[in-house]
Structure formats: C-alpha cells, structure tokens
Design a protein around this motif. Sequence first.
Motif, PDB file in Angstrom:
ATOM      1  N   LEU A  76      -2.423  55.505 -96.875  1.00  0.00           N
ATOM      2  CA  LEU A  76      -1.789  54.510 -96.004  1.00  0.00           C
ATOM      3  C   LEU A  76      -2.497  54.442 -94.653  1.00  0.00           C
ATOM      4  O   LEU A  76      -2.676  53.356 -94.089  1.00  0.00           O
ATOM      5  N   SER A  77      -2.893  55.603 -94.126  1.00  0.00           N
ATOM      6  CA  SER A  77      -3.613  55.637 -92.850  1.00  0.00           C
ATOM      7  C   SER A  77      -4.953  54.918 -92.979  1.00  0.00           C
ATOM      8  O   SER A  77      -5.362  54.183 -92.073  1.00  0.00           O
ATOM      9  N   SER A  78      -5.612  55.129 -94.114  1.00  0.00           N
ATOM     10  CA  SER A  78      -6.890  54.458 -94.356  1.00  0.00           C
ATOM     11  C   SER A  78      -6.705  52.947 -94.370  1.00  0.00           C
ATOM     12  O   SER A  78      -7.484  52.200 -93.768  1.00  0.00           O
ATOM     13  N   ILE A  79      -5.644  52.494 -95.053  1.00  0.00           N
ATOM     14  CA  ILE A  79      -5.361  51.056 -95.120  1.00  0.00           C
ATOM     15  C   ILE A  79      -5.040  50.505 -93.739  1.00  0.00           C
ATOM     16  O   ILE A  79      -5.520  49.435 -93.347  1.00  0.00           O
ATOM     17  N   LEU A  80      -4.224  51.244 -92.978  1.00  0.00           N
ATOM     18  CA  LEU A  80      -3.817  50.782 -91.655  1.00  0.00           C
ATOM     19  C   LEU A  80      -5.010  50.730 -90.700  1.00  0.00           C
ATOM     20  O   LEU A  80      -5.155  49.775 -89.925  1.00  0.00           O
ATOM     21  N   ILE A  81      -5.879  51.738 -90.758  1.00  0.00           N
ATOM     22  CA  ILE A  81      -7.077  51.730 -89.914  1.00  0.00           C
ATOM     23  C   ILE A  81      -7.989  50.576 -90.316  1.00  0.00           C
ATOM     24  O   ILE A  81      -8.554  49.876 -89.464  1.00  0.00           O
ATOM     25  N   ALA A 120       5.172  44.419 -71.288  1.00  0.00           N
ATOM     26  CA  ALA A 120       4.334  45.621 -71.219  1.00  0.00           C
ATOM     27  C   ALA A 120       4.826  46.687 -72.194  1.00  0.00           C
ATOM     28  O   ALA A 120       4.029  47.314 -72.907  1.00  0.00           O
ATOM     29  N   PHE A 121       6.147  46.880 -72.229  1.00  0.00           N
ATOM     30  CA  PHE A 121       6.730  47.916 -73.090  1.00  0.00           C
ATOM     31  C   PHE A 121       6.403  47.680 -74.555  1.00  0.00           C
ATOM     32  O   PHE A 121       5.902  48.575 -75.249  1.00  0.00           O
ATOM     33  N   PHE A 122       6.679  46.475 -75.044  1.00  0.00           N
ATOM     34  CA  PHE A 122       6.491  46.217 -76.473  1.00  0.00           C
ATOM     35  C   PHE A 122       5.021  46.216 -76.865  1.00  0.00           C
ATOM     36  O   PHE A 122       4.660  46.671 -77.959  1.00  0.00           O
ATOM     37  N   CYS A 123       4.147  45.726 -75.983  1.00  0.00           N
ATOM     38  CA  CYS A 123       2.712  45.747 -76.282  1.00  0.00           C
ATOM     39  C   CYS A 123       2.195  47.180 -76.365  1.00  0.00           C
ATOM     40  O   CYS A 123       1.443  47.543 -77.289  1.00  0.00           O
ATOM     41  N   VAL A 124       2.601  48.012 -75.414  1.00  0.00           N
ATOM     42  CA  VAL A 124       2.142  49.396 -75.380  1.00  0.00           C
ATOM     43  C   VAL A 124       2.769  50.213 -76.511  1.00  0.00           C
ATOM     44  O   VAL A 124       2.080  51.003 -77.181  1.00  0.00           O
ATOM     45  N   PHE A 125       4.061  50.019 -76.749  1.00  0.00           N
ATOM     46  CA  PHE A 125       4.754  50.799 -77.787  1.00  0.00           C
ATOM     47  C   PHE A 125       4.206  50.467 -79.172  1.00  0.00           C
ATOM     48  O   PHE A 125       4.113  51.342 -80.041  1.00  0.00           O
ATOM     49  N   ARG A 126       3.832  49.198 -79.393  1.00  0.00           N
ATOM     50  CA  ARG A 126       3.251  48.810 -80.689  1.00  0.00           C
ATOM     51  C   ARG A 126       1.963  49.595 -80.939  1.00  0.00           C
ATOM     52  O   ARG A 126       1.742  50.117 -82.036  1.00  0.00           O
ATOM     53  N   GLU A 127       1.131  49.704 -79.900  1.00  0.00           N
ATOM     54  CA  GLU A 127      -0.108  50.476 -80.043  1.00  0.00           C
ATOM     55  C   GLU A 127       0.208  51.962 -80.222  1.00  0.00           C
ATOM     56  O   GLU A 127      -0.476  52.664 -80.986  1.00  0.00           O
ATOM     57  N   GLY A 128       1.253  52.424 -79.522  1.00  0.00           N
ATOM     58  CA  GLY A 128       1.638  53.829 -79.626  1.00  0.00           C
ATOM     59  C   GLY A 128       2.073  54.211 -81.031  1.00  0.00           C
ATOM     60  O   GLY A 128       1.750  55.297 -81.522  1.00  0.00           O
ATOM     61  N   ILE A 129       2.804  53.314 -81.698  1.00  0.00           N
ATOM     62  CA  ILE A 129       3.237  53.574 -83.071  1.00  0.00           C
ATOM     63  C   ILE A 129       2.025  53.707 -83.983  1.00  0.00           C
ATOM     64  O   ILE A 129       1.973  54.577 -84.858  1.00  0.00           O
ATOM     65  N   GLU A 130       1.032  52.846 -83.776  1.00  0.00           N
ATOM     66  CA  GLU A 130      -0.192  52.922 -84.580  1.00  0.00           C
ATOM     67  C   GLU A 130      -0.878  54.267 -84.387  1.00  0.00           C
ATOM     68  O   GLU A 130      -1.355  54.880 -85.349  1.00  0.00           O
ATOM     69  N   VAL A 131      -0.936  54.730 -83.136  1.00  0.00           N
ATOM     70  CA  VAL A 131      -1.579  56.021 -82.853  1.00  0.00           C
ATOM     71  C   VAL A 131      -0.859  57.142 -83.606  1.00  0.00           C
ATOM     72  O   VAL A 131      -1.496  58.013 -84.220  1.00  0.00           O
ATOM     73  N   VAL A 132       0.472  57.128 -83.573  1.00  0.00           N
ATOM     74  CA  VAL A 132       1.264  58.168 -84.254  1.00  0.00           C
ATOM     75  C   VAL A 132       0.962  58.170 -85.749  1.00  0.00           C
ATOM     76  O   VAL A 132       0.758  59.233 -86.361  1.00  0.00           O
ATOM     77  N   PHE A 134      -1.741  57.054 -87.244  1.00  0.00           N
ATOM     78  CA  PHE A 134      -3.112  57.512 -87.460  1.00  0.00           C
ATOM     79  C   PHE A 134      -3.185  59.039 -87.348  1.00  0.00           C
ATOM     80  O   PHE A 134      -3.870  59.699 -88.136  1.00  0.00           O
ATOM     81  N   LEU A 135      -2.503  59.595 -86.339  1.00  0.00           N
ATOM     82  CA  LEU A 135      -2.550  61.044 -86.142  1.00  0.00           C
ATOM     83  C   LEU A 135      -1.861  61.781 -87.285  1.00  0.00           C
ATOM     84  O   LEU A 135      -2.267  62.886 -87.663  1.00  0.00           O
ATOM     85  N   LEU A 136      -0.820  61.182 -87.852  1.00  0.00           N
ATOM     86  CA  LEU A 136      -0.177  61.777 -89.021  1.00  0.00           C
ATOM     87  C   LEU A 136      -1.177  61.860 -90.175  1.00  0.00           C
ATOM     88  O   LEU A 136      -1.175  62.821 -90.950  1.00  0.00           O
ATOM     89  N   GLY A 137      -2.015  60.828 -90.268  1.00  0.00           N
ATOM     90  CA  GLY A 137      -3.051  60.845 -91.296  1.00  0.00           C
ATOM     91  C   GLY A 137      -4.021  61.999 -91.078  1.00  0.00           C
ATOM     92  O   GLY A 137      -4.443  62.661 -92.034  1.00  0.00           O
ATOM     93  N   LEU A 138      -4.369  62.262 -89.821  1.00  0.00           N
ATOM     94  CA  LEU A 138      -5.288  63.366 -89.522  1.00  0.00           C
ATOM     95  C   LEU A 138      -4.674  64.722 -89.863  1.00  0.00           C
ATOM     96  O   LEU A 138      -5.369  65.645 -90.281  1.00  0.00           O
TER      97      LEU A 138
END
Length: 276
Positions: A76-81, A120-132, A134-138
């Motif tokens: 799933l992380s591969s697909i999302l990236i 600002a909140f929703f734009c930043v939080f959306r990116e933050g969810i993606e980071v989480v 991706f890191l779960l994939g790592l």
Amino acid sequence: MFASITIVFREGLEMAIIVSLLLAATRDIPNRSKWILGGTGAGILLSVLLAILALNNATITTLIEGKIIGGIILALSSILIGYTVIWMKSNGMKASQDIKASVNNIKENNKPLFSLSLVAFFCVFREGIEVVLFLLGLTSDSETTGLAILSGSLIGAAGAIAAGIAMYFGFIRINLGKVFNFFAVLMSFLAAGMAMNAVSKFTSAGLINPIINPLWNSTALLDHHSNWFGLFIHVMFGYTEKPSLAQLIAYIATLSILFVLTKNQTNKLMKAKKVA
C-alpha cells in the motif's frame, strides 16, 4: 534514515510551499500571520501525535511485524508513493492555483481570518497523514530502526522548514519543477523497493511463488547488513543481496508503470501548454 529524510523533506517542502504561498498572498491582511501559522502549527501537531500513536502502538507494531500484514503495508505504501509521484507531475501547479483561489475567495467575501487557519490546517494535515503512512511502510522493513526513522524525519523536517523560510524571505530562488522532478525520481525507486520488499514478505508467508530463489547472491560483494552503503541503497533503491525472480519482476514492473504514467502526464501538460 535516508528514506525518511527523503519522504519528510519532500512532503515538508510541499507544506512549506503552501504556507509560503498563503503568507505571500495575504500580505495586505492584518494579523494574517498568527492565523496562518496557528493553523499550520495545529496541522503539524496533530500529524506528530498521529505518528507517535501509530508508530508506538503495540497492536499496530505486532501487526506490522507479521509477514502478511507487513507485506500489505509495504504494498500500500508503494502504491501511495507511486500515486504521489504521478500527482506531482499532474497537479503540482494546480495545487498552487487552488491555494491562491482560496485566499482570493476569503478576501473578496470578507470571510473571517479563521478561514485562513482552516486552509493552512487542512493542507498541512493532509501532507502529514501521507508522511505517517509512508513512515509506517518504512517500519515494515526489518532493516530500518525506529531511531533511524526518527532521526531522518527530524533532519528532513528541519531542511524543509529552512527551505520554506528561505523561499518566503527571498534568500534563495528554488526551481520547484526541478526539485519535484528530483524527488519524483527518488520516490519512484523508493516505491519500487517497497514493492520488492512486499513480495519478499508474501513469499516468506507462502502467498507468492518466488519462481527462482535466489536469482543471484552478491553478499560477498556488498552486504547491506554490514555495509553502510549497502544499507543506503537497500532502503532507498531496494537493493538486496539475494533477490528472487518474483522480487525483480515486481521492482522492474513498478518502475516501468511509474515511468509510463509520469511520461503520459508530462505529454498531457506539454499538449495543454501548446493549446494555451
């Protein structure tokens, strides 16, 4: 560490660009900084809390350590990236236009400044969810430690913040197209490596036939368990000493699919520019 630096810096740079655009587009609005930075801070804080909860939850950790669940997370992380790479090609400029449109809407309709915080909140939080995610994939990669992920994330975040501040105050001029293209290439290899590791876990669980295992053995030349360069290319590019043919097929297929899709997006953008 290198993978988390790349992921967090890339996503953090996008956050920095969004916040810089908001601040630059609202220069004539009094007190806009505290609202925008407040929303940004709330988005980052909630993302960090989500990451801490996800990465330190015993249930989640147990599931990740399982071969099947770990393989699913890697896939799933591969697909999302991969989706992120394609999105950068097709919607990078559109994202900037959407931010500017939101700001103009707030100005023209005299909406409360709290609206800037929400943007600002929703734009930043959306990116933050993606980071989480991706890191779960790592974390599903047994060769990547929690300390390495944390250290890389902090370095990546610091770099993104520095780049954002420099962009806003005009200390440097970043060719965003080249920056995103560079990270698109890195993240394409990262996605392929995760797909390769997912196949390894599914093979270990007996769900996938390895076809030929191992296809080769380069342990004597470069062992990623004992060589820092080997570990670097393992995490960033998916290198493994004893890959199966199924793993190699997954790796090449992922890179080929991403190349074709990004090439199509580039061609569409070129045609659109010619029409305009």
